[in-house]
Design an enzyme around this catalytic site. Sequence first.
Site, PDB file in Angstrom:
ATOM      1  N   GLY A  24      36.160 -85.797  97.754  1.00 18.07           N
ATOM      2  CA  GLY A  24      35.495 -86.832  96.957  1.00 18.07           C
ATOM      3  C   GLY A  24      34.849 -87.826  97.892  1.00 18.07           C
ATOM      4  O   GLY A  24      35.543 -88.652  98.506  1.00 18.07           O
ATOM      5  N   VAL A  27      31.509 -93.601  97.117  1.00 15.85           N
ATOM      6  CA  VAL A  27      31.624 -94.783  97.979  1.00 15.85           C
ATOM      7  C   VAL A  27      33.030 -94.948  98.580  1.00 15.85           C
ATOM      8  O   VAL A  27      33.177 -95.179  99.790  1.00 15.85           O
ATOM      9  CB  VAL A  27      31.164 -96.059  97.212  1.00 15.85           C
ATOM     10  CG1 VAL A  27      31.988 -96.299  95.962  1.00 15.85           C
ATOM     11  CG2 VAL A  27      31.207 -97.279  98.090  1.00 15.85           C
ATOM     12  N   ALA A  91      39.047 -91.128  88.256  1.00 15.90           N
ATOM     13  CA  ALA A  91      40.375 -90.936  87.657  1.00 15.90           C
ATOM     14  C   ALA A  91      40.252 -90.166  86.350  1.00 15.90           C
ATOM     15  O   ALA A  91      39.213 -90.191  85.693  1.00 15.90           O
ATOM     16  CB  ALA A  91      41.017 -92.300  87.416  1.00 15.90           C
ATOM     17  N   SER A 143      43.793-100.585  97.294  1.00 12.70           N
ATOM     18  CA  SER A 143      43.039-101.766  96.859  1.00 12.70           C
ATOM     19  C   SER A 143      42.182-102.315  97.988  1.00 12.70           C
ATOM     20  O   SER A 143      42.534-102.208  99.160  1.00 12.70           O
ATOM     21  CB  SER A 143      43.996-102.865  96.397  1.00 12.70           C
ATOM     22  OG  SER A 143      43.239-104.014  96.044  1.00 12.70           O
ATOM     23  N   LYS A 197      50.093-100.657  91.844  1.00 14.46           N
ATOM     24  CA  LYS A 197      48.655-100.935  91.928  1.00 14.46           C
ATOM     25  C   LYS A 197      48.140-101.476  90.590  1.00 14.46           C
ATOM     26  O   LYS A 197      47.299-102.384  90.542  1.00 14.46           O
ATOM     27  CB  LYS A 197      47.896 -99.655  92.321  1.00 14.46           C
ATOM     28  CG  LYS A 197      46.369 -99.755  92.254  1.00 14.46           C
ATOM     29  CD  LYS A 197      45.822-100.796  93.193  1.00 14.46           C
ATOM     30  CE  LYS A 197      44.336-100.782  93.455  1.00 14.46           C
ATOM     31  NZ  LYS A 197      43.408-100.562  92.388  1.00 14.46           N
ATOM     32  N   HIS A 200      49.138-105.021  90.407  1.00 15.17           N
ATOM     33  CA  HIS A 200      48.246-105.755  91.324  1.00 15.17           C
ATOM     34  C   HIS A 200      46.944-106.114  90.602  1.00 15.17           C
ATOM     35  O   HIS A 200      46.477-107.254  90.644  1.00 15.17           O
ATOM     36  CB  HIS A 200      47.956-104.894  92.560  1.00 15.17           C
ATOM     37  CG  HIS A 200      46.788-105.376  93.373  1.00 15.17           C
ATOM     38  ND1 HIS A 200      45.474-105.153  92.987  1.00 15.17           N
ATOM     39  CD2 HIS A 200      46.720-106.074  94.521  1.00 15.17           C
ATOM     40  CE1 HIS A 200      44.661-105.700  93.853  1.00 15.17           C
ATOM     41  NE2 HIS A 200      45.394-106.272  94.814  1.00 15.17           N
ATOM     42  N   ASN A 201      46.362-105.133  89.922  1.00 13.64           N
ATOM     43  CA  ASN A 201      45.092-105.387  89.236  1.00 13.64           C
ATOM     44  C   ASN A 201      45.274-106.373  88.090  1.00 13.64           C
ATOM     45  O   ASN A 201      44.401-107.205  87.835  1.00 13.64           O
ATOM     46  CB  ASN A 201      44.505-104.069  88.719  1.00 13.64           C
ATOM     47  CG  ASN A 201      43.909-103.242  89.837  1.00 13.64           C
ATOM     48  OD1 ASN A 201      44.303-103.373  90.980  1.00 13.64           O
ATOM     49  ND2 ASN A 201      42.974-102.384  89.516  1.00 13.64           N
ATOM     50  N   GLU A 204      45.355-109.698  89.532  1.00 16.04           N
ATOM     51  CA  GLU A 204      43.971-110.008  89.929  1.00 16.04           C
ATOM     52  C   GLU A 204      43.181-110.578  88.729  1.00 16.04           C
ATOM     53  O   GLU A 204      42.464-111.571  88.860  1.00 16.04           O
ATOM     54  CB  GLU A 204      43.348-108.711  90.444  1.00 16.04           C
ATOM     55  CG  GLU A 204      41.909-108.766  90.865  1.00 16.04           C
ATOM     56  CD  GLU A 204      41.427-107.346  91.233  1.00 16.04           C
ATOM     57  OE1 GLU A 204      42.089-106.651  92.024  1.00 16.04           O
ATOM     58  OE2 GLU A 204      40.382-106.930  90.701  1.00 16.04           O
TER      59      GLU A 204
HETATM   60  P1  NBP Z   1      33.795 -92.391  91.415  1.00 18.52           P
HETATM   61  O1  NBP Z   1      34.947 -92.895  90.644  1.00 18.52           O
HETATM   62  O2  NBP Z   1      32.427 -92.824  91.025  1.00 18.52           O
HETATM   63  O3  NBP Z   1      33.839 -90.783  91.388  1.00 18.52           O
HETATM   64  C1  NBP Z   1      32.817 -90.012  91.978  1.00 18.52           C
HETATM   65  C2  NBP Z   1      33.421 -88.865  92.742  1.00 18.52           C
HETATM   66  O4  NBP Z   1      34.189 -88.015  91.861  1.00 18.52           O
HETATM   67  C3  NBP Z   1      32.333 -87.974  93.349  1.00 18.52           C
HETATM   68  O5  NBP Z   1      32.765 -87.551  94.623  1.00 18.52           O
HETATM   69  C4  NBP Z   1      32.266 -86.828  92.345  1.00 18.52           C
HETATM   70  O6  NBP Z   1      31.751 -85.645  92.882  1.00 18.52           O
HETATM   71  C5  NBP Z   1      33.723 -86.671  92.050  1.00 18.52           C
HETATM   72  N1  NBP Z   1      33.996 -85.817  90.882  1.00 18.52           N
HETATM   73  C6  NBP Z   1      33.779 -86.034  89.569  1.00 18.52           C
HETATM   74 BR1  NBP Z   1      32.985 -87.518  88.863  1.00 18.52          BR
HETATM   75  N2  NBP Z   1      34.177 -85.030  88.795  1.00 18.52           N
HETATM   76  C7  NBP Z   1      34.652 -84.114  89.650  1.00 18.52           C
HETATM   77  C8  NBP Z   1      35.220 -82.839  89.456  1.00 18.52           C
HETATM   78  N3  NBP Z   1      35.394 -82.314  88.232  1.00 18.52           N
HETATM   79  N4  NBP Z   1      35.615 -82.139  90.555  1.00 18.52           N
HETATM   80  C9  NBP Z   1      35.454 -82.654  91.784  1.00 18.52           C
HETATM   81  N5  NBP Z   1      34.937 -83.865  92.023  1.00 18.52           N
HETATM   82  C10 NBP Z   1      34.540 -84.598  90.967  1.00 18.52           C
HETATM   83  O7  NBP Z   1      33.982 -92.680  92.975  1.00 18.52           O
HETATM   84  P2  NBP Z   1      34.465 -94.039  93.716  1.00 18.52           P
HETATM   85  O8  NBP Z   1      33.862 -95.251  93.121  1.00 18.52           O
HETATM   86  O9  NBP Z   1      34.288 -93.749  95.154  1.00 18.52           O
HETATM   87  O10 NBP Z   1      36.036 -94.102  93.389  1.00 18.52           O
HETATM   88  C11 NBP Z   1      36.932 -93.058  93.732  1.00 18.52           C
HETATM   89  C12 NBP Z   1      38.312 -93.377  93.189  1.00 18.52           C
HETATM   90  O11 NBP Z   1      38.770 -94.582  93.809  1.00 18.52           O
HETATM   91  C13 NBP Z   1      38.330 -93.643  91.682  1.00 18.52           C
HETATM   92  O12 NBP Z   1      39.521 -93.137  91.148  1.00 18.52           O
HETATM   93  C14 NBP Z   1      38.315 -95.151  91.588  1.00 18.52           C
HETATM   94  O13 NBP Z   1      38.886 -95.624  90.396  1.00 18.52           O
HETATM   95  C15 NBP Z   1      39.144 -95.529  92.805  1.00 18.52           C
HETATM   96  N6  NBP Z   1      38.906 -96.866  93.321  1.00 18.52           N
HETATM   97  C16 NBP Z   1      37.660 -97.371  93.377  1.00 18.52           C
HETATM   98  C17 NBP Z   1      37.456 -98.665  93.893  1.00 18.52           C
HETATM   99  C18 NBP Z   1      36.069 -99.224  94.013  1.00 18.52           C
HETATM  100  O14 NBP Z   1      35.966-100.395  94.426  1.00 18.52           O
HETATM  101  N7  NBP Z   1      35.039 -98.476  93.700  1.00 18.52           N
HETATM  102  C19 NBP Z   1      38.543 -99.395  94.349  1.00 18.52           C
HETATM  103  C20 NBP Z   1      39.801 -98.836  94.303  1.00 18.52           C
HETATM  104  C21 NBP Z   1      39.969 -97.565  93.790  1.00 18.52           C
HETATM  105  P3  NBP Z   1      30.172 -85.341  92.763  1.00 18.52           P
HETATM  106  O15 NBP Z   1      29.536 -86.085  93.895  1.00 18.52           O
HETATM  107  O16 NBP Z   1      30.080 -83.890  92.908  1.00 18.52           O
HETATM  108  O17 NBP Z   1      29.717 -85.848  91.431  1.00 18.52           O
END
Ligand code: NBP
Length: 494
Positions: A24, A27, A91, A143, A197, A200-201, A204
Amino acid sequence: MSETAAPHASDIQAGARANIGVVGLAVMGSNLARNLASREGNTVAIFNRSHEKTEHLVATHPEAGFAPSTSYAEFAASLQRPRTAIIMVKAGAPTDAVIDSLVAVFEPGDIIVDGGNALFTDTIRRERAVRATGINFVGAGISGGEEGALLGPSIMPGGSDESWVTLGPILRSIAAVAEGEPCVTHVGHDGSGHFVKMIHNGIEYADMQLISEAYDLIRHGTGKTPAQIADIFSEWNRGELESYLIEITAEVLRQIDARTGAPLIDVILDEAGSKGTGVWTVQNALALGVPVSGIAEAVFARSLSSHPEQRLVSGNLPGPQQTLTVPDEAAFIEDVRLALYASKIVAYSQGFDAIRAGAMEYNWTIDLGAIAKIWRGGCIIRAQFLNRIADAYAAEPDMPVLLTAPYFVEAFGRAQAGWRRVASAAAGSGIPAPAFSSSLSYYDGLRADHLPAALVQGQRDFFGAHTYRRRDMAGTFHTLWSGDRSEIEADDTH
Ligand code: NBP
């Protein structure tokens, strides 16, 4: 427990050059992969469903020396044993899909880590299912947003002791560092990391709402500009309120909109969004019977703000003009600071109570002081103040309610008069301050000798024969409200 991460030479497969992998590469995943690659001794295998993201990451960061793959099988083959992979995908169903794909190519003893924002009950379910295959599954709350993922997040891993032996040194190497200590600890088993976690949120949410109420009251009470209020927050950030959220609040308030030249805060629509972890916190705290009123009010406040159709028709409701006359500006600002500090203690105390209750319900052994310590760096609620919470649990690990620790009792002694003045001023002038007000009511509820819950019990017994207990004797009683005898004992268990 000894924590040696190095695999045995016999475990290193031909061609397997990576000691950690990331699946994955949106970002969070790409930043976490870069963070891992930047640490001494790590070679990072990477895989993303759509290969363009993998190619892009390799092309833009050749210095990282990534081991890219085009399939799960290739990804597994590129990892040394025990294979360790961190999933950073959306998720829910995507996480399940990736877990299934990894289980198909991994072997017993390997480790799958879900670093996404999973609901902890999903993590409990997944851990049980994956464990049955002999593979370890770790739900790890991470986080700090994208910057934290790159430079050092706060990490809350659950999972088995066995997986922590391999994972501990890797996670310690990429976590934020606060006062010389990495912001990661093995929280407990199965879903405990994602539970922590989630709380935590929730905290927040409360912290952000309280800060926003403080800003709103100062603006109404003093007429200061956002930039002038930014200076107040910067000043507060040098004292006991020092925290990331206070720091960024000053920056947000100072920002000027490039299009209009107006303060950006006056251009941003006042409808707050959310991604659901606050709702999860409140739902689960309700199920556990833990009042997290500060967190709940913050969730409700976002919800109220996001109903423009209701707000549109409510402007004519009778009430004060929502203006605030403050005779002594400096004294009022100090009162607001104290109200913010006291309400913040309440919100954190409620959050830690929820963790304690969750640990009892799900049989986790969680060191609450260690949780306070790993939140001191990397995460959104990082704050000096967390040291006081760690101290409180070090002195009394089984404290029934955190805010009764001596340090906080002293703080309430200093803060409460100002806190009450602020809550009264808000109510009197019709300015909504739900988190300030409900935190104060919670505090007074805890302090009260007698609560009106006695009347609630009387009502419950009247209409539903739900029984009640008496102050003056043991046992459970029911009153025949309209009968000859006024009272009968409802059971003979005493
Ligand atoms: P996203 O939550 O936007 O997810 C995008 C990723 O999921 C891409 O790599 C996408 O692959 C992959 N994906 C999906 Br959608 N469906 C899939 C599937 N069926 N099989 C394989 N891969 C799949 O990414 P993010 O914002 O980087 O967040 C990642 C995780 O971290 C999430 O769970 C998020 O809640 C958590 N998180 C995010 C933050 C933040 O600040 N953004 C902070 C803390 C935690 P693709 O490129 O092929 O579509």
